[in-house]
Motif scaffolding. Structure first.
Motif, PDB file in Angstrom:
ATOM      1  N   SER A  81       0.629  -1.074   0.052  1.00  0.00           N
ATOM      2  CA  SER A  81       0.167  -0.102   0.156  1.00  0.00           C
ATOM      3  C   SER A  81       1.089   1.114  -0.259  1.00  0.00           C
ATOM      4  N   ALA A  82       0.375   2.727  -0.172  1.00  0.00           N
ATOM      5  CA  ALA A  82       0.853   3.427  -0.302  1.00  0.00           C
ATOM      6  C   ALA A  82       0.250   4.564   0.559  1.00  0.00           C
ATOM      7  N   CYS A  83       1.217   5.665   1.495  1.00  0.00           N
ATOM      8  CA  CYS A  83       0.481   6.767   1.948  1.00  0.00           C
ATOM      9  C   CYS A  83       0.717   7.921   2.049  1.00  0.00           C
ATOM     10  N   GLY A  84      -0.024   9.254   3.026  1.00  0.00           N
ATOM     11  CA  GLY A  84       1.123  10.520   2.304  1.00  0.00           C
ATOM     12  C   GLY A  84       0.168  11.187   1.579  1.00  0.00           C
ATOM     13  N   LEU A  85      -1.023  10.793   0.429  1.00  0.00           N
ATOM     14  CA  LEU A  85      -1.033  11.431  -0.585  1.00  0.00           C
ATOM     15  C   LEU A  85      -2.206  13.271  -0.067  1.00  0.00           C
ATOM     16  N   GLU A  86      -1.943  13.706  -0.307  1.00  0.00           N
ATOM     17  CA  GLU A  86      -2.973  15.396  -0.605  1.00  0.00           C
ATOM     18  C   GLU A  86      -3.798  14.749  -0.661  1.00  0.00           C
ATOM     19  N   GLN A  87      -4.063  14.399  -1.773  1.00  0.00           N
ATOM     20  CA  GLN A  87      -5.409  14.483  -2.358  1.00  0.00           C
ATOM     21  C   GLN A  87      -5.504  12.862  -3.015  1.00  0.00           C
ATOM     22  N   PRO A  88      -6.695  12.539  -3.159  1.00  0.00           N
ATOM     23  CA  PRO A  88      -7.274  11.214  -3.596  1.00  0.00           C
ATOM     24  C   PRO A  88      -6.469  11.064  -5.169  1.00  0.00           C
ATOM     25  N   ALA A  89      -5.835   9.730  -6.005  1.00  0.00           N
ATOM     26  CA  ALA A  89      -5.035  10.180  -6.753  1.00  0.00           C
ATOM     27  C   ALA A  89      -4.551   8.752  -7.324  1.00  0.00           C
TER      28      ALA A  89
ATOM     29  N   LEU B 242      -2.839   5.712  -9.185  1.00  0.00           N
ATOM     30  CA  LEU B 242      -1.245   5.518  -8.997  1.00  0.00           C
ATOM     31  C   LEU B 242      -0.830   3.606  -9.226  1.00  0.00           C
ATOM     32  N   TYR B 243       0.041   4.185  -9.363  1.00  0.00           N
ATOM     33  CA  TYR B 243       0.692   3.011  -9.323  1.00  0.00           C
ATOM     34  C   TYR B 243       2.634   2.625  -9.345  1.00  0.00           C
ATOM     35  N   ILE B 244       2.469   1.609  -8.788  1.00  0.00           N
ATOM     36  CA  ILE B 244       4.152   1.153  -8.216  1.00  0.00           C
ATOM     37  C   ILE B 244       4.949   0.267  -9.331  1.00  0.00           C
ATOM     38  N   CYS B 245       6.356   1.089  -9.516  1.00  0.00           N
ATOM     39  CA  CYS B 245       7.522   0.627 -10.864  1.00  0.00           C
ATOM     40  C   CYS B 245       8.085  -0.231 -10.242  1.00  0.00           C
ATOM     41  N   LEU B 246       8.460  -0.904 -10.520  1.00  0.00           N
ATOM     42  CA  LEU B 246       9.726  -1.826  -9.584  1.00  0.00           C
ATOM     43  C   LEU B 246      11.254  -2.516 -11.163  1.00  0.00           C
ATOM     44  N   GLU B 247      12.291  -1.464 -11.237  1.00  0.00           N
ATOM     45  CA  GLU B 247      13.035  -2.028 -11.754  1.00  0.00           C
ATOM     46  C   GLU B 247      14.463  -2.422 -10.808  1.00  0.00           C
ATOM     47  N   VAL B 248      15.225  -3.605 -11.851  1.00  0.00           N
ATOM     48  CA  VAL B 248      15.670  -4.629 -11.209  1.00  0.00           C
ATOM     49  C   VAL B 248      17.363  -4.055 -12.104  1.00  0.00           C
TER      50      VAL B 248
ATOM     51  N   ASN C 168      13.263  -6.112 -17.232  1.00  0.00           N
ATOM     52  CA  ASN C 168      13.810  -6.171 -15.137  1.00  0.00           C
ATOM     53  C   ASN C 168      12.792  -5.312 -15.239  1.00  0.00           C
ATOM     54  N   ARG C 169      11.369  -5.256 -15.522  1.00  0.00           N
ATOM     55  CA  ARG C 169      11.028  -3.915 -14.881  1.00  0.00           C
ATOM     56  C   ARG C 169       9.623  -4.339 -14.842  1.00  0.00           C
ATOM     57  N   ALA C 170       8.728  -4.217 -13.646  1.00  0.00           N
ATOM     58  CA  ALA C 170       7.415  -5.162 -13.724  1.00  0.00           C
ATOM     59  C   ALA C 170       6.668  -3.915 -12.581  1.00  0.00           C
ATOM     60  N   GLN C 171       5.566  -3.720 -13.197  1.00  0.00           N
ATOM     61  CA  GLN C 171       4.239  -2.296 -12.531  1.00  0.00           C
ATOM     62  C   GLN C 171       3.265  -3.220 -11.807  1.00  0.00           C
ATOM     63  N   THR C 172       2.811  -2.481 -10.983  1.00  0.00           N
ATOM     64  CA  THR C 172       1.675  -3.237  -9.950  1.00  0.00           C
ATOM     65  C   THR C 172      -0.327  -3.082 -11.286  1.00  0.00           C
ATOM     66  N   HIS C 173      -1.114  -3.022 -10.319  1.00  0.00           N
ATOM     67  CA  HIS C 173      -2.209  -2.028 -11.956  1.00  0.00           C
ATOM     68  C   HIS C 173      -2.500  -0.906 -10.660  1.00  0.00           C
ATOM     69  N   PRO C 174      -2.760  -0.156 -12.235  1.00  0.00           N
ATOM     70  CA  PRO C 174      -2.748   1.515 -11.253  1.00  0.00           C
ATOM     71  C   PRO C 174      -4.209   0.819 -10.269  1.00  0.00           C
ATOM     72  N   SER C 175      -4.310   1.758  -8.742  1.00  0.00           N
ATOM     73  CA  SER C 175      -4.916   1.889  -8.605  1.00  0.00           C
ATOM     74  C   SER C 175      -6.052   2.415  -8.408  1.00  0.00           C
TER      75      SER C 175
ATOM     76  N   LEU D 164       9.812   3.204  -8.435  1.00  0.00           N
ATOM     77  CA  LEU D 164       9.022   4.460  -8.824  1.00  0.00           C
ATOM     78  C   LEU D 164       7.579   4.525  -8.601  1.00  0.00           C
ATOM     79  N   CYS D 165       7.129   5.895  -8.250  1.00  0.00           N
ATOM     80  CA  CYS D 165       5.765   6.244  -7.866  1.00  0.00           C
ATOM     81  C   CYS D 165       5.467   6.645  -8.665  1.00  0.00           C
ATOM     82  N   VAL D 166       3.721   6.317  -9.779  1.00  0.00           N
ATOM     83  CA  VAL D 166       3.848   6.825 -10.505  1.00  0.00           C
ATOM     84  C   VAL D 166       2.458   7.045 -10.591  1.00  0.00           C
ATOM     85  N   MET D 167       1.707   8.257 -10.501  1.00  0.00           N
ATOM     86  CA  MET D 167       0.666   8.917 -10.927  1.00  0.00           C
ATOM     87  C   MET D 167      -0.225   8.747 -12.860  1.00  0.00           C
ATOM     88  N   GLN D 168      -1.342   8.215 -12.236  1.00  0.00           N
ATOM     89  CA  GLN D 168      -1.359   8.825 -13.433  1.00  0.00           C
ATOM     90  C   GLN D 168      -2.999   9.714 -13.780  1.00  0.00           C
TER      91      GLN D 168
END
Length: 832
Positions: free
Chosen positions: A487-495, A497-503, A511-518, A543-547
Motif C-alpha cells: 500500500s501507500a499513504c501520504g497523498l494530499e488528495q485521492p489519486a 497510482l501504480y508502483i514500478c520496479l526496476e532491477v 527487468n521491469r515490473a509494475q502493479t496495476h493502477p489503483s 518509482l511511484c507513478v500517478m496517472q
C-alpha cells in the motif's frame, strides 16, 4: 570537413551567425575524417562504441608495441604539462615581492590563493616524469632495432595516483583563485598585461605558445580527468599476464574513485570558459539511445547549464585517441519535454530481441563455465566471450523496448531519446526541467570548442553494460526476486497510482515490473506480488507513478523514486518488509529472494494468462493474492462512481462495452485498468457479474449447496447462524475471502438504497444464481437430489442471509507474509 559544414548549417538554421574562424588543428581533432566504410547494420552493429577496459584482440607482441607507443605519448604529455605549470608559477615570485610594497599588484593572501598547491603539483609530476623517462629511454633507443620492452612502470602510476589528494586542495580553492584573476584582470592594467601574455615553450622546436592566466589555472582540472583516461588506455594495451596489469588496475581504481568523489562534491571542474566569457558547466552526462527515422543509435548526451549536446563517441581503440563527433544540440530555453508511452516492437524486432537475449544468456553461461580451463586458454577464451557479451548487450540496450523522452525546441527542432530505465529517464527529465527554470536565454555555443571539451569533461566512460561491472557473486542475486507491494499513504488528495520496479543485473528477462493502477484513493492498496528473474542483481529501484487525464488523454507523472540495495542474506527464502519514503509518499512492500539456476529466456512464458473462465483459485495463485484484481478493481470503481446510480447491478451496460472490457482484462491488465475509469459504470458492474457467472466452479463450491439448503431450514436462528458460518469457513481461502469482499461491498451499495433503489433482496436476486449453484447432474452417476423448483429460492436466500449478517469477518485480500521487522528507506524526494 562535411561534418563541420553540417554543424555550421545547423547553427544557421537556428538563427545563429557564425563569425569565428576555427583553428585547423582543432577541427582535425574534433571532426576527424573517418576512414571506415559503412556497411548495412548487422544484428550486432554497435555504432562504433568502444570498451576501453577490455584488452584488444591481438597478439601479446602487438599489444606490447602499442603499449610502448602509449607510454611514449604519456611522457610527451607530461613534459607539456610540466611546461604549463612552470609558466603558471613564473610570475609568483615577482607578485610576492610586490605584495609588500606600497603599490602591490596582489596582496600576500591573494598570491597564496592564486598559486595554492601549484608548486606541490609541479613537484609531484616532475618526479613522475623524471622516473618514467629514465625507465623508457632504453626501450625508446632500441625501438627501431626491435629492442626490449621497457621495465615495469605500474608502480610509478600507482605512486602518482596515491598522491592525487594534492589535487583536492587545488580543486576546492579553484573558484576563489579564478575569481581573483578575473577581478584583477578587469581592475588592474599591470595584472591584465601579465594575465593575457603568459608564454610557454611547446614542442621540440621550442616554439612559444600564448596562454591566459585563467587558461593555465584550468590545466590541473583538465589533468585530473585525463589521468583516468590515460590509465584506461594504458591498461587496455597491457596483456593480462603482464606484471603491470594488476598494479595498473589498482591505480585506475584509485584514480576513478578520486574522480568520482570530485564529480559528486565539486562543480568547478566542469566549468568551460567560452570566448564570450560565459561560464558554462556540465551538469549531467550519460549514454542514451537517439531515436530517429533512420533507426536507433547509442549516443553520449551532455547536459550543460543552458543546452543539451548530443555527440557520438569515436576512436579509443587500436591506439586511436577517443574523440567526439557532433550530432545535435538544443537550447534549454523554451524546451518542451514530454515523456511518451513505451512503443510496441514490431514482430521482426521482437524476434531479434528474443534471439539476442538467448544468445546473451548462453554467453553468460559460458563465462561461468570457463573457470575449469587452463590459465592461458582461459584468458584468451574469456576475453573473446566478454567481447561478444558486450556486443550483444549493447545491441539489446539499443534495440530493446524503450521509454521515450521527446524534446521540442521553439526553433522547430525535435529529438527523441530512448531509455531502458524509467528511473534514469526521470533523472534526465528532472534535471532538464530544473535548469529550464533557471535559464532565460542561451549564449550561442562554439560547437567545436564545446564538443572538444566533452572528451575532457565526460564522467560516464561506457554505456550501461552489466558486463563491464566487476563481478561480485557473493553480494549479487541470481534466481527469483519476489516483491509484494502492499500500500501507500501520504497523498494530499485521492489519486490513481501504480508502483514500478526496476532491477539491475543482466537483462536476459524483463527487468521491469509494475502493479496495476489503483483507483483514485488517498490510501492506494495493491497487495500484489511481482516476481523478477534476476542474474547479478544488486539494486532495486522503486518509482511511484500517478496517472492523470490531461486534454482527454492519459498522462503518467512520476511522484517519487528511491532505491533499495539488495542484501541476499537478509531476505533469503523469507520476507523482509520495507517502508520506502519518497517525498511525502510512503510505500510499503516486502522482499524475498529465492536462489536457483536460471532457465533460458525462451523458456519463460511472456504472455499474460486469461482472467475469465478459469478457476478462481488458479487466477488468485497467478496474481499472488486472495481476492483477484478484477474483483477488487471493479468493486472499487463502482463504489467510486456508482453507489448513487439507479439500478446499479440490475441495469446492464452496453454489451459491446462489457465484451471490450472483458477482452482487455484477458489480454492486458494495465490497459483494462486504464479503460475501467472511462467506461460507463454499468459496464463495469456488468463485467463483475460476468466474471462470477463464467467461473467454471461457483464461488461457493457446488458440494456445499445441499448443506446450505439444509442450514436454511433450521428454525433456531442461533443454530442457523452457526451452521451457515461453519459452511463459509470450510470454503477455500480464495473463495471465502472473495465472497466476503463482495458481501461487504453489496452491503455498502444497499446503504444508498433510497437513491439507487437496490435493497439487499434485489442484490441477492442479481448475484445469488452466479455465486451459489447446485451440483451438476452427470448421467449414470448418483448424487444428492435437488428440488429444481427450489433451486433459485435457495440461491437467493443463501446470499440474502449472509448479507443480513452484521458480524461478517473482514476479508483478507493478500496472502499473509511471514515478514521481519520493517526497515525504512527514506530518500526525501526524487534522487539525482
Amino acid at each position: 570537413m562535411d561534418v563541420y559544414e553540417e554543424a555550421l548549417d545547423y547553427l544557421r538554421t537556428c538563427g545563429i551567425t557564425v563569425t569565428a574562424e576555427m583553428e585547423p588543428d582543432l577541427l582535425d581533432d574534433v571532426f576527424e575524417v573517418e576512414t571506415e566504410v559503412d556497411f548495412a547494420p548487422s544484428p550486432l552493429h554497435t555504432d562504433s562504441i568502444d570498451f576501453p577496459d577490455t584488452p584488444t584482440d591481438c597478439g601479446p607482441e602487438m599489444m606490447l608495441e602499442r603499449r610502448l607507443v602509449v607510454l611514449t605519448s604519456i611522457l610527451t604529455s607530461e613534459e607539456l604539462y610540466l611546461s604549463e605549470l612552470e609558466t603558471l608559477l613564473t610570475p609568483m615570485k615577482a607578485l610576492k615581492a610586490t605584495a609588500g610594497t606600497s603599490q602591490p599588484v596582489l596582496s600576500t593572501q591573494q598570491v597564496r590563493t592564486v598559486f595554492f598547491q601549484v608548486p606541490e603539483l609541479r613537484d609531484l609530476h616532475k618526479e613522475f616524469y623524471t622516473t618514467l623517462r629514465a625507465r623508457l629511454e632504453p626501450a625508446q633507443g632500441q625501438e627501431t632495432q626491435g629492442g626490449t620492452q621497457p621495465p615495469p612502470v605500474g608502480d610509478l602510476f600507482l605512486r602518482m595516483v596515491s598522491q592525487l589528494g594534492v589535487y583536492r586542495g587545488f580543486i576546492d580553492n579553484y573558484e576563489s583563485a579564478v575569481e581573483i584573476v578575473r577581478k584583477c584582470t578587469q581592475t588592474d592594467q599591470r595584472f591584465r598585461t601579465l594575465a593575457e601574455s603568459m608564454m610557454s615553450c611547446k614542442g621540440s622546436d621550442n616554439s612559444k605558445t600564448t596562454y591566459t592566466f585563467e587558461a593555465l589555472l584550468y590545466k590541473p582540472l583538465d589533468r585530473v580527468t585525463k589521468t583516468t583516461l590515460v590509465l584506461h588506455d594504458l591498461l587496455k594495451h597491457t596483456p593480462l599476464n603482464h606484471q603491470d596489469h594488476a598494479v595498473l588496475q589498482e591505480a585506475l581504481r584509485i584514480s576513478s574513485s578520486f574522480l568520482s568523489g570530485v564529480n559528486e562534491e565539486s562543480q568547478c571542474k566542469r566549468a568551460v570558459t567560452l570566448s564570450t566569457g560565459m561560464r558554462r558547466q556540465l551538469i549531467r552526462d550519460g549514454f542514451v539511445v537517439d531515436i530517429c527515422e533512420g533507426g536507433q543509435s547509442m549516443r553520449h548526451l551532455f547536459l550543460y547549464t543552458d543546452l543539451l549536446l548530443c555527440a557520438k563517441l569515436k576512436g579509443g581503440s587500436a591506439g586511436k585517441q577517443a574523440y567526439y563527433r557532433f550530432s545535435w544540440y538544443l537550447p534549454l530555453a523554451g524546451l518542451r519535454v514530454h515523456w511518451a508511452q513505451e512503443q510496441e516492437l514490431s514482430a521482426d524486432l521482437q524476434f531479434r530481441v528474443s534471439t539476442m537475449r538467448d544468445k546473451m544468456f548462453q554467453l553468460r553461461h559460458e563465462l561461468r563455465q570457463q573457470g575449469s580451463c587452463s590459465k592461458a586458454q582461459w584468458s584468451r577464451t574469456l576475453e573473446r566471450s566478454r567481447r561478444k557479451l558486450q556486443q550483444v548487450e549493447l545491441w539489446l540496450l539499443t534495440h530493446s523496448p524503450l521509454l521515450s523522452l521527446e524534446l521540442h525546441s521553439p526553433n522547430g527542432k525535435s529529438h527523441t531519446l530512448g531509455f531502458s530505465s524509467m528511473y534514469e529517464l526521470e533523472g534526465w527529465r528532472e534535471a532538464i526541467e530544473k535548469l529550464k527554470g533557471e535559464n532565460l536565454e542561451t549564449v550561442p555555443p562554439d560547437l567545436l570548442t564545446l564538443t572538444s571539451s566533452c572528451a575532457k569533461l565526460r564522467m560516464t566512460q561506457h554505456p550501461h553494460l552489466q558486463s563491464l561491472v566487476p563481478a561480485s557473486a557473493d553480494q549479487a542475486l541470481c534466481g527469483t526476486l519476489s516483491v509484494a507491494v502492499h500500500s501507500a499513504c501520504g497523498l494530499e488528495q485521492p489519486a490513481s497510482l501504480y508502483i514500478c520496479l526496476e532491477v539491475d543485473g543482466y537483462r536476459f528477462y524483463d527487468n521491469r515490473a509494475q502493479t496495476h493502477p489503483s483507483l483514485s484513493s488517498p490510501t492506494p492498496q495493491w497487495d500484489e506480488e511481482l516476481s523478477l528473474e534476476v542474474d547479478d542483481a544488486q539494486c532495486l529501484r522503486v518509482l511511484c507513478v500517478m496517472q492523470e487525464c490531461e486534454k482527454s488523454r492519459q498522462v503518467d507523472r512520476i511522484q517519487g523514486r528511491s532505491s533499495i540495495q539488495l542484501d541476499p542474506t537478509t531476505m533469503l527464502m523469507k520476507w523482509k518488509k520495507y517502508m520506502v519514503s519518497m517525498n511525502q509518499i510512503e510505500v510499503h512492500l516486502s522482499l524475498k529472494y529465492s536462489p536457483h539456476p536460471l532457465v533460458p529466456p525462451s523458456q519463460v512464458p511472456v504472455q499474460q494468462q486469461p482472467v475469465f473462465n478459469i478457476p478462481i483459485g488458479v487466477l488468485a495463485q497467478q496474481e499472488g493474492v486472495l481476492v483477484p484484481h478484477i474483483v477488487r478493481s471493479c468493486i472499487k470503481d463502482v463504489e467510486l462512481r456508482g453507489l448513487e446510480e439507479v439500478g446499479i447491478y440490475r441495469i446492464s451496460g452496453a454489451a459491446s462495452d462489457i465484451q471490450s472490457l472483458k477482452s482487455s482484462f484477458d489480454t492486458n491488465l494495465r490497459e483494462a485498468m486504464s479503460r475501467l475509469r472511462s467506461m460507463d459504470v454499468n459496464a463495469v458492474s456488468g463485467v463483475l457479474k460476468l466474471f462470477f457467472r463464467e467461473l467454471p466452479e461457483p464461488l461457493i463450491p457446488r458440494e456445499q449447496f445441499q448443506s446450505l439448503s439444509d442450514a436454511l431450514a433450521i428454525p433456531d436462528l442461533s443454530s442457523k447462524m452457526q451452521s451457515m458460518c461453519s459452511i463459509l469457513q470450510a470454503c477455500p481461502d480464495v473463495n471465502r475471502n472473495t465472497f466476503l469482499f463482495l458481501l461487504h461491498h453489496l452491503r455498502r451499495v444497499s446503504e444508498k438504497q433510497e437513491i439507487n433503489k437496490m435493497t439487499l433482496m434485489n442484490l441477492a436476486t442479481v448475484f445469488g444464481p452466479s455465486l451459489v449453484r447446485p451440483p451438476e447432474v452427470v448421467l449414470g452417476q448418483c448424487g444428492p437430489q435437488v428440488d429444481i423448483s427450489q433451486e433459485v429460492v435457495v440461491q437467493v436466500q443463501v446470499l440474502y442471509f449472509y448479507l443480513q449478517c452484521s458480524s461478517l469477518p473482514a476479508p483478507i485480500t493478500a496472502v499473509p507474509l511471514d515478514t521481519e521487522e520493517e526497515e525504512e528507506i527514506t530518500t526525501g524526494g526524487s534522487l539525482h
